[in-house]
Design an enzyme around this catalytic site. Sequence first.
Site, short mmCIF file in Angstrom:
data_model
loop_
_atom_site.label_atom_id
_atom_site.label_comp_id
_atom_site.label_asym_id
_atom_site.label_seq_id
_atom_site.Cartn_x
_atom_site.Cartn_y
_atom_site.Cartn_z
N SER A 144 17.82 9.43 108.05
CA SER A 144 18.11 10.23 109.25
C SER A 144 16.92 10.17 110.19
O SER A 144 15.77 10.08 109.75
CB SER A 144 18.35 11.69 108.86
OG SER A 144 18.38 12.51 110.01
N TYR A 157 15.59 19.40 104.12
CA TYR A 157 16.41 18.26 104.51
C TYR A 157 15.54 17.17 105.17
O TYR A 157 15.62 16.00 104.80
CB TYR A 157 17.51 18.70 105.48
CG TYR A 157 18.35 17.55 105.99
CD1 TYR A 157 19.28 16.91 105.16
CD2 TYR A 157 18.22 17.08 107.29
CE1 TYR A 157 20.04 15.85 105.62
CE2 TYR A 157 18.98 16.02 107.76
CZ TYR A 157 19.89 15.40 106.92
OH TYR A 157 20.64 14.35 107.38
N1 LIG Z 1 26.01 13.91 110.84
C1 LIG Z 1 24.77 13.71 111.25
O1 LIG Z 1 24.39 14.12 112.36
C2 LIG Z 1 23.82 12.94 110.38
C3 LIG Z 1 22.61 12.52 110.96
C4 LIG Z 1 21.73 11.82 110.17
C5 LIG Z 1 22.02 11.55 108.86
N2 LIG Z 1 23.21 11.98 108.31
C6 LIG Z 1 23.45 11.68 106.92
O2 LIG Z 1 24.71 11.05 106.79
C7 LIG Z 1 25.20 11.26 105.46
C8 LIG Z 1 26.65 11.68 105.55
O3 LIG Z 1 26.72 12.96 106.13
P1 LIG Z 1 27.86 13.40 107.15
O4 LIG Z 1 27.18 13.84 108.40
O5 LIG Z 1 28.92 12.39 107.24
O6 LIG Z 1 28.35 14.75 106.45
P2 LIG Z 1 29.71 15.16 105.73
O7 LIG Z 1 30.88 14.88 106.61
O8 LIG Z 1 29.49 16.55 105.27
O9 LIG Z 1 29.78 14.17 104.49
C9 LIG Z 1 29.02 14.37 103.33
C10 LIG Z 1 29.71 13.67 102.19
O10 LIG Z 1 28.91 13.82 101.02
C11 LIG Z 1 29.72 14.33 99.97
N3 LIG Z 1 28.94 15.16 99.08
C12 LIG Z 1 28.31 16.32 99.36
N4 LIG Z 1 27.73 16.82 98.26
C13 LIG Z 1 28.03 15.96 97.24
C14 LIG Z 1 27.75 15.95 95.86
N5 LIG Z 1 27.04 16.92 95.28
N6 LIG Z 1 28.20 14.92 95.11
C15 LIG Z 1 28.94 13.93 95.68
N7 LIG Z 1 29.23 13.89 96.99
C16 LIG Z 1 28.80 14.90 97.76
C17 LIG Z 1 30.82 15.13 100.67
O11 LIG Z 1 32.00 15.19 99.88
P3 LIG Z 1 32.43 16.38 98.88
O12 LIG Z 1 32.10 17.66 99.57
O13 LIG Z 1 33.89 16.13 98.71
O14 LIG Z 1 31.66 16.15 97.63
C18 LIG Z 1 31.07 14.25 101.88
O15 LIG Z 1 31.96 13.22 101.55
C19 LIG Z 1 24.27 12.28 104.81
O16 LIG Z 1 23.34 11.63 103.98
C20 LIG Z 1 23.56 12.90 106.01
O17 LIG Z 1 22.30 13.42 105.65
C21 LIG Z 1 24.11 12.68 109.04
#
Ligand SMILES: NC(=O)c1ccc[n+]([C@@H]2O[C@H](COP(=O)([O-])OP(=O)(O)OC[C@H]3O[C@@H](n4cnc5c(N)ncnc54)[C@H](OP(=O)(O)O)[C@@H]3O)[C@@H](O)[C@H]2O)c1
Length: 269
Positions: A144, A157
């Site tokens: 990130s 985080y």
């Molecule tokens: N969105 C942003 O602005 C942003 C920016 C920079 C980086 N990121 C990174 O991108 C990645 C994806 O995030 P996102 O933004 O797409 O968020 P999201 O929509 O909340 O997706 C997170 C995913 O991780 C899964 N997850 C959460 N806890 C888990 C666990 N204990 N075991 C297995 N799976 C788990 C969730 O599924 P379940 O709840 O079904 O388990 C979901 O599929 C993350 O690493 C985040 O840090 C996001």
Amino acid sequence: MPNTISAHPGTAIVTGASSGIGKIYAERLAARGYDIVLVARREERLRAIAADLRSRFAIQADALVADLSEPSGVVTVRDRIAADDVSLLINNAGFSALKALTETPDEVITRMVALNVTALTLLSKAALVAFKARGSGTLVNIGSGAGFAPYPGIPVYGATKAYVYLFTQSLQSEVADTNLRVQLVLPGAVVSEGWEVAGGGALEALPESIVMTTEDCVEAALNGLDRGECVTAPSLQDEAMLRAHETDTAALLQAMFDARPAQRYKLGG
Ligand SMILES: NC(=O)c1ccc[n+]([C@@H]2O[C@H](COP(=O)([O-])OP(=O)(O)OC[C@H]3O[C@@H](n4cnc5c(N)ncnc54)[C@H](OP(=O)(O)O)[C@@H]3O)[C@@H](O)[C@H]2O)c1
């Protein structure tokens, strides 16, 4: 005669594929012909996404339910990575909590480090071990932009993503001169449910001009992979800033090692 039959790209395992960035990765990789293993905790969602992918693309798609903040969940996915068909791992699962450290429950801190750091590390190892034995494979770790500097409200985080940055960059030397690839993806702010998980309302408070769509993020990340990038920052307009950071931190690393105490610490002479 040109060869019109392209080789099957193999199976891609996408962690965190039940929503957000991971869900779009699964879809875009299915469109590229990969068979997909979708990993997350919410089984119904995974099964619905897998069925949708199978209906739209001529591929296999399976749900693998695992809680990656638990050792048993990591083992489940680790064992699947070891199978011969796996050619790509997208280490995407992760979560944030928008809270000061003192207001963050211990259990949330423990789960965040277990998922964002421990699971990502162990699954990266499993992938590189399997890919080395096979002579090829690609590991993609999702970090990130928040891992570059302290940002208010996300002390744990931000630090987990700083870990992903250093850890994944460090792996480049382990895959040098091989057919293995390691890509670090550094999204900025991207539309996803992750903002609700972190603490509602934060996404809506951001100006639209700095928030990327999930689709654009994943397409840019895959484009970066196609271009052979080791580090892909989908929303960083000036790539030279990344190079300058890498150069500066490499120089700082060298400068940190010196037998002599720095002049400013030579008290009394
Ligand atoms: N969105 C942003 O602005 C942003 C920016 C920079 C980086 N990121 C990174 O991108 C990645 C994806 O995030 P996102 O933004 O797409 O968020 P999201 O929509 O909340 O997706 C997170 C995913 O991780 C899964 N997850 C959460 N806890 C888990 C666990 N204990 N075991 C297995 N799976 C788990 C969730 O599924 P379940 O709840 O079904 O388990 C979901 O599929 C993350 O690493 C985040 O840090 C996001």
